[in-house]
Enzyme design. Structure first.
Site, mmCIF file in Angstrom:
data_model
loop_
_atom_site.group_PDB
_atom_site.id
_atom_site.type_symbol
_atom_site.label_atom_id
_atom_site.label_comp_id
_atom_site.label_asym_id
_atom_site.label_seq_id
_atom_site.Cartn_x
_atom_site.Cartn_y
_atom_site.Cartn_z
ATOM 1 N N GLU A 43 15.893 -3.798 3.301
ATOM 2 C CA GLU A 43 14.610 -3.418 3.884
ATOM 3 C C GLU A 43 14.783 -2.350 4.953
ATOM 4 O OE1 GLU A 43 11.888 -4.083 2.631
ATOM 5 O OE2 GLU A 43 12.353 -5.771 1.342
ATOM 6 N N TYR A 126 6.170 -4.721 9.140
ATOM 7 C CA TYR A 126 6.500 -4.710 7.716
ATOM 8 C C TYR A 126 7.784 -5.494 7.429
ATOM 9 C CZ TYR A 126 8.696 -3.593 3.422
ATOM 10 O OH TYR A 126 9.333 -3.759 2.237
ATOM 11 N N ASP A 144 3.034 -2.286 3.372
ATOM 12 C CA ASP A 144 3.723 -1.009 3.542
ATOM 13 C C ASP A 144 2.775 0.108 3.111
ATOM 14 O OD1 ASP A 144 3.659 -1.248 0.773
ATOM 15 O OD2 ASP A 144 5.492 -0.079 0.557
#
Length: 309
Positions: A43, A126, A144
């Site tokens: 991520e 996020y 996102d």
DNA sequence: AAACCGGGGTT
DNA sequence: AACCCAGGTTT
């Protein structure tokens, strides 16, 4: 909200989950055996960076540092060096800080609670939701840039999404989030994937879209947005480009270089360079080097500058 | 709310 | 050459 609208939204969620279950791309961090640390690393690497560039770097990092403790034990300079040209090198520093915080505050295990994740360095709205949902099956709303666009179009009938806004984003996505954690995960990941693959900002492929018949933007015949996409500063000649060149020098010289020699080592930029036109190349280089030190990307001892230990 | 922060791929 | 990308932080 009308009963009919409620039903439309439920069906959008269902269809995206079905589509994603059958059409998702294979990524190593989507494998069931992938650790929470692997998901966190993926991520962070994926922030503003295409998957195709992330995948090889992710394999390299997981091989070098398979756990937070492994990375925490490494010098941050090594993490920065291995980060290489992935972009936004502060992410390398922050990932190392994450690893250290996970070891010191969470017994070496990535926390599963969104608030605990949010407290980690450079983990924002996020990434905290993504790790909580994807690694720990928590029902957290992931939002996102892809998801904002999909919701703007399919739900609200607008071509361009609103600006990122964690409070509003959480509320929008929470409203759609299935109660079953596994389905919540599939919806989060599926909405993102749909935005990336089928519904990019330009040339959406409505003919293969699983929710084309439910899409409000399509129903309105694709009106242009009244809002403006955010423009971005030019890269050529920018401070960002120069910083990148200084970092390249530091990566190449583990022992560091003489601070005053930096301007000579960095190739001069084009003459028509950006905003700070009134100072010399040498002056600008040394000023930006100071910024790098302030940002934790470099250290200076005596007259030498180098990557931090 | 807007600027800043890399670098590469796509059109 | 402009636009885009699984964002976050700072001002």
């Amino acid at each position: 909200m009308s009963l009919r609208e409620r039903s439309r939204r439920t069906e959008i969620v269902d269809r995206v989950i079905d589509w994603f279950s059958a059409n998702q791309r294979d990524f190593p961090w989507r494998e069931p055996e992938c650790s929470p640390w692997g998901i966190l690393v993926s991520e962070v690497m994926s922030q503003q960076t295409q998957m195709s560039r992330v995948e090889p770097k992710w394999h390299e990092f997981m091989s070098l540092w398979p756990t937070p403790a492994d990375m925490a034990a490494a010098p941050v300079a090594e993490v920065i060096r291995r980060w290489d040209r992935l972009g936004y090198p502060r992410r390398a520093v922050n990932l190392h800080r994450c690893a250290t915080a996970i070891v010191e505050n969470h017994g070496g295990e990535v926390p599963s609670d969104r608030d605990a994740l949010l407290a980690l360095p450079a983990i924002g709205a996020y990434t905290s939701a993504a790790v909580a949902s994807f690694a720990f099956l928590r029902c957290e709303p992931v939002v996102d840039t892809n998801i904002r666009r999909v919701l703007a179009r399919a739900i609200h009938g607008e071509a361009i999404a609103w600006d990122a806004n964690p409070r509003r984003d959480d509320a929008e996505m929470s409203e759609l989030l299935p109660e079953d954690p596994q389905r919540a995960k599939l919806w989060n990941a599926g909405a993102m994937e749909l935005g990336a693959i089928v519904c990019p900002s330009k040339k959406p492929q409505c003919e293969v879209c699983p929710i084309a018949q439910l899409c409000e933007w399509r129903a309105r015949n694709y009106p242009a947005s009244t809002r403006k996409a955010r423009g971005q500063a030019k890269f050529a000649g920018s401070d960002r480009q120069l910083r990148g060149r200084v970092m390249a020098i530091l990566r190449r010289h583990p022992e560091g270089v003489l601070f005053d020699s930096l301007p000579d080592l960095v190739e001069p930029l084009a003459a028509d360079s950006g905003t700070s036109v009134d100072i010399s190349h040498a002056e600008r280089t040394l000023l930006l080097a100071e910024d790098l030190i302030r940002d934790g990307l470099a250290t200076r001892a005596a007259e030498r500058i180098r990557l931090p230990h």
